[in-house]
Write a protein that holds these residues in place. Sequence first.
Motif, short mmCIF file in Angstrom:
data_model
loop_
_atom_site.label_atom_id
_atom_site.label_comp_id
_atom_site.label_asym_id
_atom_site.label_seq_id
_atom_site.Cartn_x
_atom_site.Cartn_y
_atom_site.Cartn_z
N ASN A 67 0.81 -1.22 0.00
CA ASN A 67 0.00 0.00 0.00
C ASN A 67 0.84 1.26 0.00
OD1 ASN A 67 -2.54 -1.42 0.10
ND2 ASN A 67 -2.08 -1.84 2.26
N MET A 68 1.96 1.20 -0.71
CA MET A 68 2.81 2.38 -0.90
C MET A 68 2.87 2.69 -2.38
SD MET A 68 5.97 2.04 1.80
CE MET A 68 6.02 0.33 2.30
N GLU A 69 2.25 3.74 -2.77
CA GLU A 69 2.17 4.11 -4.19
C GLU A 69 3.52 4.58 -4.70
OE1 GLU A 69 0.13 7.77 -6.65
OE2 GLU A 69 -0.98 6.89 -4.97
N VAL A 70 3.92 4.06 -5.84
CA VAL A 70 5.18 4.49 -6.47
C VAL A 70 4.88 5.74 -7.29
CG1 VAL A 70 7.12 3.83 -7.94
CG2 VAL A 70 5.96 2.11 -6.54
N SER A 71 4.95 6.90 -6.64
CA SER A 71 4.60 8.14 -7.33
C SER A 71 5.28 9.32 -6.65
CB SER A 71 3.09 8.35 -7.33
OG SER A 71 2.62 8.69 -6.03
N TRP A 72 5.45 10.38 -7.40
CA TRP A 72 6.00 11.62 -6.86
C TRP A 72 5.08 12.18 -5.79
CZ3 TRP A 72 9.17 14.82 -5.07
CH2 TRP A 72 8.86 16.17 -4.88
N ALA A 73 3.78 12.15 -6.01
CA ALA A 73 2.85 12.71 -5.04
C ALA A 73 2.99 12.03 -3.68
CB ALA A 73 1.41 12.58 -5.57
N TYR A 74 3.16 10.71 -3.70
CA TYR A 74 3.26 9.96 -2.45
C TYR A 74 4.54 10.30 -1.68
CZ TYR A 74 2.93 5.94 0.70
OH TYR A 74 2.85 5.14 1.80
N VAL A 75 5.69 10.25 -2.35
CA VAL A 75 6.95 10.48 -1.64
C VAL A 75 7.08 11.95 -1.22
CG1 VAL A 75 8.12 8.53 -2.70
CG2 VAL A 75 8.29 10.78 -3.78
N LYS A 76 6.48 12.86 -1.97
CA LYS A 76 6.49 14.27 -1.58
C LYS A 76 5.75 14.45 -0.25
CE LYS A 76 4.52 18.73 -2.92
NZ LYS A 76 3.68 19.44 -3.93
N LYS A 77 4.54 13.89 -0.15
CA LYS A 77 3.77 14.00 1.09
C LYS A 77 4.51 13.33 2.25
CE LYS A 77 -0.83 14.16 -1.04
NZ LYS A 77 -2.12 13.45 -1.19
N LEU A 78 5.11 12.20 1.95
CA LEU A 78 5.83 11.47 2.98
C LEU A 78 7.01 12.27 3.52
CD1 LEU A 78 6.17 8.80 4.53
CD2 LEU A 78 7.62 8.02 2.66
N ALA A 79 7.81 12.83 2.64
CA ALA A 79 8.99 13.59 3.06
C ALA A 79 8.57 14.83 3.85
CB ALA A 79 9.82 13.98 1.85
N GLN A 80 7.56 15.53 3.38
CA GLN A 80 7.11 16.73 4.08
C GLN A 80 6.56 16.40 5.46
OE1 GLN A 80 4.41 18.22 1.04
NE2 GLN A 80 5.90 19.75 0.37
N ARG A 81 5.77 15.33 5.53
CA ARG A 81 5.20 14.95 6.82
C ARG A 81 6.27 14.43 7.77
NH1 ARG A 81 2.49 15.95 11.01
NH2 ARG A 81 1.29 14.26 11.95
N SER A 82 7.22 13.67 7.26
CA SER A 82 8.23 13.08 8.13
C SER A 82 9.09 14.14 8.81
CB SER A 82 9.11 12.10 7.35
OG SER A 82 9.85 12.77 6.34
#
Length: 345
Positions: free
Chosen positions: A21-36
């Motif tokens: 359930n981890m989408e391989v996409s720019w949108a996903y990793v962008k949100k992840l990095a910002q939230r982390s």
Amino acid sequence: MRYGYWLPVFGGWLRNVENENMEVSWAYVKKLAQRSEQIGFDLTLIAELNLNDIKGVEAPSLDAWSTAAALAAVTERIELMVAVRPTFHLPALLAKQAANIDRISNGRLTLNVVSSWWADEARKYGVAFEQHDDRYARTSEWLDVLDGVWKQDHFSFSGKYYRVDDNVLEPKPVAKPRPTLYAGGESPAAKELIAEKCDAYLMHGDPAERVREKITDLRERRAKHNLPPLKFGVAGYAIVRETEHEAQDELRRITDVQQFAAGSKIIQFRIAACAPASSARRNRWRIASRNSNPPALTWCCCNSARNLRRWSASRMPSFAVIRRWRHQLSGSLVTHHSPNLLGKM
């Protein structure tokens, strides 16, 4: 102590679980990095492979360097540790690219120098694949060029693998004296190279006693070169649940190797250090904290971004006890995870 995680550029890190359930996409990793970075994580490692060795070669994967450049522009604090393989990048050109990303991020770019290991990937992308010792010899020259063009004006170099004449690289990186160079390796050749030409040594999640031996070894090798002390990193896997029973259930799920899973066809599934977080706290970290020379950098991988949020909320504070032993440590500890997402997104 600092904490980090592996960015899920392959859609997760479990070869035996088809869908994490981890989408391989720019949108996903962008949100992840910002939230982390909002909840206190200090760094993320961005792996570099052109094929997906986790979910299968037909599965999508994100390019490391364009992803790092994009993240540099939309984050503020988190360190961006990008993997780089010398056989896939000419050193002066990579140095130029890295210097620009470092300036975009205001000094937050670091490199994890990795020797190529996947011959089939190299063949599919038209890159020469060298034997083990040759790769380290090339990497040694590659590091010399990288360091030279970052630090010197009109730098020249002539070696077996690379030649650079009167190089001009401007602007230089923000990070001084250069962006941090991480690397790992078990062979004597790798350890000598890291001790002489890198800034930090990364290790697998071995038992604390083995980690201590490696740290002692690298410190002794480093001392021969009269250089600043190395930092150290340890890869691990954290399972964070409300109860021991839930943690053990998750452990069984992720270690149930299914040979039909696409990722398991590439390389034998292995978890270097996997234990429920409560057991890890009681055992591994209790042992490590008694050592006079524990690592200056530690990271732990967890497979779910929801776990990343759980870790931040429930496990980061528990390491305060280790901070009290700061007088015993040579530096601060850093822990590293790999997420599914930081809550619902």
